[in-house]
Design an enzyme around this catalytic site. Structure first.
Site, PDB file in Angstrom:
ATOM      1  CG  ASN A  11      -2.244   0.715   0.973  1.00 24.86           C
ATOM      2  OD1 ASN A  11      -2.324   1.644   0.180  1.00 24.86           O
ATOM      3  ND2 ASN A  11      -3.280   0.277   1.671  1.00 24.86           N
ATOM      4  CG  ASP A  81       9.457   1.942  -6.098  1.00 28.20           C
ATOM      5  OD1 ASP A  81       9.185   1.786  -7.316  1.00 28.20           O
ATOM      6  OD2 ASP A  81       9.475   3.057  -5.549  1.00 28.20           O
ATOM      7  CD  GLU A 142       2.085  10.843  -0.969  1.00 33.23           C
ATOM      8  OE1 GLU A 142       2.274   9.898  -1.752  1.00 33.23           O
ATOM      9  OE2 GLU A 142       2.780  11.012   0.062  1.00 33.23           O
TER      10      GLU A 142
END
Length: 184
Positions: A11, A81, A142
């Protein structure tokens, strides 16, 4: 077994980039990182998900494809990643059904010509810890990520991993109590 392509997944805010960087240094592998800063739609997406989702997901799809295609052609052993299916997970979660149908056609055409990871290391943390990590890294765009959104993404990952578990080598790790940033 020798793993030519290792993907770190999980996540948002779980520690993928940090762990991939550590492993690539330790094993002397080529590091492939998601280039979120090159996706000019991402900050717009977090302000208006509905309006900018398709642009954002399409941009990531193309970027990830180009990175993995280049890695395939180089023949290097890599640590990334992300795994390309991440593109599908986020698209399914963020796009309308009509947009997703179009996206899916393009995704499958591109997926056919890039390598599959030999190993996926899937990282898990509590959503509250993910949110703390996200805020700690200080990316302004974010700041509006919610626990609900992180739950949606987590559920989408679990569903997709369940579908692919027989085709891929996946190691799932609970890293709640591991601090990759201060690991060394």
């Amino acid at each position: 077994m020798e793993y030519g392509y290792i993907a770190i997944e999980g996540n948002i805010g779980v520690g993928k980039t940090t762990l991939a960087t550590l492993i690539s240094k330790e094993l002397g592998r080529t590091l492939i990182l998601e280039q979120f800063e090159d996706n000019h739609f991402l900050p717009l997406f977090y302000k208006n998900r509905k309006k900018y989702a398709f642009h954002t997901e399409l941009s990531f799809l193309i970027q990830r494809f180009e990175q993995l295609q280049k890695a395939k052609l180089s023949g290097d052993k890599i640590i990334a990643d992300y795994y390309f299916m991440k593109t599908l997970i986020f698209a399914r979660n963020n796009l309308s059904n009509l947009e997703f149908d179009l996206f899916l056609k393009l995704y499958h055409n591109l997926k056919a010509s890039i390598p599959k990871p030999d190993l996926i290391i899937f990282l898990r943390r509590k959503k509250e810890t993910l949110l703390d990590n996200i805020h700690s890294r200080g990316r302004d765009f974010e700041t509006n990520i919610s626990l609900k959104y992180l739950s949606e993404i987590e559920n989408a990952y679990q569903h997709h991993i369940e579908k692919e578990k027989d085709e891929l080598t996946i190691v799932s790790l609970d890293v709640e109590n591991i601090d990759f940033v201060n690991f060394l």
